[in-house]
Structures are given as structure tokens and as C-alpha cells.
Motif scaffolding. Sequence first.
Motif, PDB file in Angstrom:
ATOM      1  N   PRO A 113       0.080  -4.286 -11.499  1.00  0.00           N
ATOM      2  CA  PRO A 113       0.246  -3.502 -12.737  1.00  0.00           C
ATOM      3  C   PRO A 113      -0.924  -3.767 -13.666  1.00  0.00           C
ATOM      4  CG  PRO A 113       1.764  -5.368 -12.699  1.00  0.00           C
ATOM      5  CD  PRO A 113       1.086  -5.354 -11.363  1.00  0.00           C
ATOM      6  N   PHE A 114      -1.566  -2.706 -14.114  1.00  0.00           N
ATOM      7  CA  PHE A 114      -2.800  -2.842 -14.880  1.00  0.00           C
ATOM      8  C   PHE A 114      -2.694  -2.072 -16.183  1.00  0.00           C
ATOM      9  CE2 PHE A 114      -7.194  -1.325 -15.790  1.00  0.00           C
ATOM     10  CZ  PHE A 114      -7.760  -2.559 -16.070  1.00  0.00           C
ATOM     11  N   LEU A 157      -5.626  -1.494  -6.811  1.00  0.00           N
ATOM     12  CA  LEU A 157      -4.954  -0.243  -7.174  1.00  0.00           C
ATOM     13  C   LEU A 157      -3.917  -0.546  -8.234  1.00  0.00           C
ATOM     14  CD1 LEU A 157      -5.367  -0.062  -3.757  1.00  0.00           C
ATOM     15  CD2 LEU A 157      -4.654   2.273  -4.291  1.00  0.00           C
ATOM     16  N   ASP A 158      -3.798   0.358  -9.179  1.00  0.00           N
ATOM     17  CA  ASP A 158      -2.822   0.210 -10.256  1.00  0.00           C
ATOM     18  C   ASP A 158      -1.442   0.588  -9.720  1.00  0.00           C
ATOM     19  OD1 ASP A 158      -1.378   0.033 -12.558  1.00  0.00           O
ATOM     20  OD2 ASP A 158      -2.593   1.450 -13.711  1.00  0.00           O
ATOM     21  N   GLU A 172       4.006  -5.901  -7.534  1.00  0.00           N
ATOM     22  CA  GLU A 172       2.833  -6.591  -7.031  1.00  0.00           C
ATOM     23  C   GLU A 172       2.938  -6.656  -5.516  1.00  0.00           C
ATOM     24  OE1 GLU A 172       2.677 -10.371  -8.873  1.00  0.00           O
ATOM     25  OE2 GLU A 172       2.259  -9.610 -10.892  1.00  0.00           O
ATOM     26  N   PHE A 173       1.842  -6.300  -4.848  1.00  0.00           N
ATOM     27  CA  PHE A 173       1.909  -6.186  -3.389  1.00  0.00           C
ATOM     28  C   PHE A 173       0.512  -6.370  -2.821  1.00  0.00           C
ATOM     29  CE2 PHE A 173       1.771  -3.431   0.460  1.00  0.00           C
ATOM     30  CZ  PHE A 173       2.684  -4.141   1.235  1.00  0.00           C
ATOM     31  N   ALA A 174       0.435  -7.064  -1.677  1.00  0.00           N
ATOM     32  CA  ALA A 174      -0.840  -7.296  -0.993  1.00  0.00           C
ATOM     33  C   ALA A 174      -0.670  -6.978   0.484  1.00  0.00           C
ATOM     34  CB  ALA A 174      -1.300  -8.740  -1.171  1.00  0.00           C
TER      35      ALA A 174
END
Length: 778
Positions: free
Chosen positions: A354-355, A583-584, A605-607
Amino acid sequence: MSECGGRGGGSSDDAEDEGGGGGGGGPAGSGSLSAAAAGASSAGRLRRGLRGASLMARRRPELLCGAVALGCALLLALKFTCSRAKDVIIPAKPPVSFFSSRSPVLDLFQGQLDYAERVRRDSEVVLLFFYAPWCGQSIAARAEVEQAARQLSDQVLFVAINCWWNQGKCRKQKHFFYFPVIYLYHRSFGPIEYKGPVSAVYIEKFVRRVMTPLVYVPSQSELLDFLSNYEPGVLGYFEFSGSPQPPGYLTFFSSALHSLKKDYLGTVRFGVITNKHLAKLVSLVHSGSVYLHRHFNTSLVFPREVINYTAENIYKWALENRETLLRWLRPHGGKSLLLNNELKKGPALFLFIPFNPLAESHPLIDEITEVALEYNNCHRDQVVERLLQHLRRVDAPVFSSLAPESPVGLPEPPLIAASPCCNTVVLPQWRSLSRTRNVCELCVNQTARVIRPGSISTPRCSFFEMAAALDSFYLKEQTFHQVASGSTECSNFLSSYSPFRYYTACCRTVSRAMTGLLGSERDASESPATAFSSLEESCEVGPASSVPHIEENRDLFPEADVRSTDFTGLSCRTNKTLNIYLLDSNLFWLYAERLGAPSAARVKEFATIVDVKEESHYILDPKQALMKLTLESFIQNFSVLHSPLKRHLIGSGSAQFPSQHLITEVTTDTFWEVVLQKQDVLLLYYAQWCGFCPALNHVFIQLARLLPADTFTVARIDVSQNDLPWEFMVDRLPTVLFFPCKRNRHTFEISHLNYRTRIWDILSFVENFLLCYLHFPR
């Protein structure tokens, strides 16, 4: 005499028509007429028709009146229809205001482009919002533009122009192919088109970048902030003591605006230094000089003696020589090919976070930047180390220079530890000769003297030490099999890297009672028995096979004894170097869900790591927090020779069918439960696009009816929607695999499937296999 000329009372014209001319022609009955005779005959028939019509009109004048009346009626009907058609085209309604009267946006809803140009010349920063009232994107962007205008209305003039009204000048002079269109002007410079996300915070951030394209760097702390950022940075040194606008300053200012015009993401940042002592830290001595900072390659100073000092040249020079540490991706839509183009470049690490563009600090991005700097710091550069200390908020002495220096070649860290260390390794099941798995304690740098497991307390090996040991261990695996037994046995292997170092493998067979020690509730190391099923025996369900891996026995984070140098410069010590993308998640969480993120995640949040060349896809455990330690461990596990990461399988939702269905529909989630159950399984691989696959449906339905349901399962799986482990994938469709009970990891393909395949062919194959096994059970 009267008989020659007047038979039938005909006139001379009649005589000409019948005889084809008074004296001309050949003998009677010749049957051939000349072209002139044919024309005269047609003209004669027309004259006779007209005389007949006039004669009829004289005899019956009411017919003439009716024909005239009918013609007049047709003319009136045509005129009435045309007059009604003009009334169908209704003039367009006059346009109405698109924004409310209380909005801070000046709405020129009649397309007054000339008025917009006048107010633009009188303002310093102007945003022009071109819209079409019917456009859904324009309607959606209206609230976002208005929200940004409320925040900046005292500094920026927001003007909205209706560019669809056919009588307005905007429609006549501008020819846009899409709406909305956002232009920004900084005094006389522009237009700068904004193509980013139509979100209030992103629009406001971009407008603020246009307002102040240069970042003022007054102190060393701000300089470290500027240089440690993940985006490329360009610094200009100008002395303002002598004049309010030193030479070259306006050119440098325009180059910053050019960068925003060419790149709406603003990935290149421009800063200004006015302190000469601060400028010396980045090798800037003369006023007007420009410096491009690069983390790993040599930083550059703009060559004024070679390239003309213009705004366009400065931006092009920075763009061509910049160094990208992290890259933001902002796809334009759900069908964008942006991700596909980036995946072609090599393995990619996608981080969804999240940005908030307006936030002053981003702690998570700072941690990701720290990971990227360590990952690419192959030469242990001192400047990079100083920037890492600044990101970690560690106090350090004032550095003397950040001048470009040639990288000093430092020796690579040894792959083999200087002191003994050990890790637990599970021998891959598909290589084992035993019916159960062998668990080995693999020690590095042991002497030739055999040391039993647990006899001494040895430290744990680091990640790369274990990777090198595994490489040598599997090369000598055949020797190990010759000494393996149910008891603990040890075997020394000479290192393939040095003749003076040894790898010691002490292995033992793990029983079902001991498998819980490996961190699995179920018997994760048990291999299925090799005996084939009979009607009297029961099959036991086996879990999914695992790939060779190092049992690290860690909960969520790596242990504290693993040195940070193990991760530093990893990109140069592996052939699977990662490109890192951000990526946002507030805008593109849909992509994260398609890549395996949970849809109901509390924190977005994810990777994930995607390697298209190897057809591999791994995700970071959603239960783990996205932070520096977990990211480093995730990247290390991907880079090791025998990766402990499990390929992420994406499948359709579990298909729920009533019990009376003859054919079981298998998905990714139910594959192990259905295929490795207590029965023999016939599995059909198909896809929706496969044209020949439906030809086998009737065969499988008959098989399901004939085979006993208590011992056989007939199933199918759509492989276009469900991923499977590599050992169970097929290379053509349709394919039928037979999974025998208790040997369902040893599949057998029923080959030569075509439109002539009959139920007897498949039954004969299954019967022959069962008979063969009864005679040769092993």
C-alpha cells in the motif's frame, strides 16, 4: 390496283412496319433484318403505342384524370415525408456545467478554449482538464480532480473544458482520441500530460512535482536522503551569492520539467546544492556542474565540453545513464501487457505494498531499498555501506567524499566455512532406495575422522555453505546409497572444491514416529509402499512429494547467527538474478490475487517471484509479515541450487459434485485427495479448447459404469485451469493416466488415443497391467 396498297386498311407507316420498307429488302421469308430495319421497327412500335394511348384517352377521358390525380398524390406524399424527416433531427441541447458551482474548478462547459488560454498565461501553474460529459472515465475522474483542487486551489488554477460541445472552440481545435486528458503548464513551459492513475493523491503529487521540480539539498543529512533513495538522482551545483539566477540554473530547471514531460512517473529526481563544501562530497567544484548518482556503477558528471548544455541534453544524458534499483509498475488496465514485457527480461520479484504518494516517509519502501542495495552490492562499496547505515538510522562518522571511484575488487567470501558446521538434509524421495526417506546430517569442513550426529555441539551452516555442500553431496550420492541402512551410517565425501576439505554425511532412516521432528504434523518424509494394491489390502493416502531442501527449522525469520554478508552481493553469485518491481496494492490488488494472494487479506502486502523461463512461480507465505528479514530469506531460498521453495499451483475452485456423478472432477486442491486415495484411478487430462477431448467423454462414462466404484475411480482434470506438480503434467491432450493403488506415483500412460479409441482398449490395458503385477508385484 386498290388491292396492292390498301389490304387491311393500313397506312404507309403500317406498310413500312410489316414489309420492312417499301421497295427494299430481299426475297420474302429470308428472316434477316439489317440494323437500320430493326431501329425503324422499334420506333414504329413506340409511335403506335403513343397513338393507342391518345386514342384511349379520347375515348375514356376518366383514365387520364385518374393518372394525373395519382401522380399528384405521389408528389404530395413525397413532399410531406421529406418535411417530417427534417423534424427528426433535433438540435443538441445546450451543455450544462460539469462541476458544481461551489467547486474550486473553473468549468468552461461551452468549450471556451480561448478564455482558457488567456487565464493560463496569467497564472504560474495551471491544470487543464479536458472532458466529455458522456464519458464514464471523465465522470469518474471528476471527483478526484475536484479533491486535488481543494488541496491546491490557492497555488494552482484548475480549469475544466468541455471538449465535446460541437459549437465550442475546443472541439474545433483539439482532436483528442480519448477522454479525459490532463495537461499541466508551468508558466510558459508545457503542456505536460499526466498519464498516471486517476486518483486524487497521485494527481496532487504530480502537480506538486510540477510546482517544485527541484529538491533543495541544504545539509549532509538531506544529501544522504537524496542519494539513498531508490529512484535515480541528478544533482546540480549553483552559487547564488553572486547573482539571483546563476548561469545554467534555468537550463537545469527546464531539464527537470522535461523529465516530467517525458516520464509521467517522475522516476528521475533533480536536486540543487548551493553549499560548495557539500558539493565537493559529490565531486562538484564549478558552479553549473551536474552530477548523476549511481549506486553500483561509477557516478558521472555531465560532460559540458562534449555535449551542449541544454535542458533536453541533460535529461537525455541522465535517462541514458541512470541506474534502476527498483521500478514502479502501473498497468493501464486488467489486460495490460506491461507485466508480460517485464517478465521476458528474467526472473522478477513483484512486491505489492500500500503506497501513499503524499506521505513524507515510507518505512516499508526504505526496508525494500535496503534489501535491494545489499542484494546488488557485489563489491562491498563503501559509499553503498554508508547509505545503508543511513537507511538503518545508524550513526556514522561524517564521510569525506562520495566521489566516483573505480570499484576495488574484493575477494569473494569463501563458500566453505573455516570451522565445522552442520545442517539437516532430507534425501529426495525419488532418489532413495529405501521405502522410507533417509535424513542426513550434512557437515561442512569436517576432518576425515567420522563424527556421529549429536556427539558434539556444532554451529549451523550458512545458506551458501550448505548450497555448496549439497552440490558435492548429490554428486557422490551413489556412494552413499551403498552404505545406507536402517541404522545411523556415516560416509565421508571429498570436497569437489578443495582436496583438503571434507563433507561428512551421517544418515539414518526416519520411521513414522520420528517424522514429527521435521516440523510436519503428517508423515512428510514417508514414501508410499512399492507393493501394488489388491482387493484385500488397503491403500494409504500419501502427501505431496517435496523437492530436495535444507531443513532449517526456522519459524518465521532466519536465525540471528546467519551473517548479513551471506546476502550481500547475492545477485552476482547466482544465475537467477532478480529484477525487483513495486506495485501499489491499493490500485492493482487484482494482479496480486491472480498471482496467488488471498482475496480477503487484512493487510494488502504480498510478494511473489515469477520465472517465466523456468515456468516457476513462488509466493511468500501470507502469514509472514513483509519486511527486510523475510524478503532476504525469500530471495535466498530462491537463489540456492536446490531451492526449498515449493512451486505455487494456481487452480480453479474445488468442484463439488453430487455423489451420483460417475466421473469425479479433479482440481489442484483435490488432486492429492482424489488421485492418491485408496483406489486405482483413471485420470483424463483435457482442456476446454481441446477439440478432440469431448470424443472420449462417452468412453469414460461407460468406463465409470463398468468399473467397480469401490476399487476404481474415474476422474478428469482441466489442465488449462489447474496447475499440477511437474511429475504429473502431460505434453499433449487428451491424455489418460492410470494411477495404480499403492503405486500412484508410478503412473502409466494409455497411449495412442484417437477417435477410434474404444472402451475395450482402455479396459484391456488396465487388465493386462493388473495381471502383470500379480505375477511380478515388485
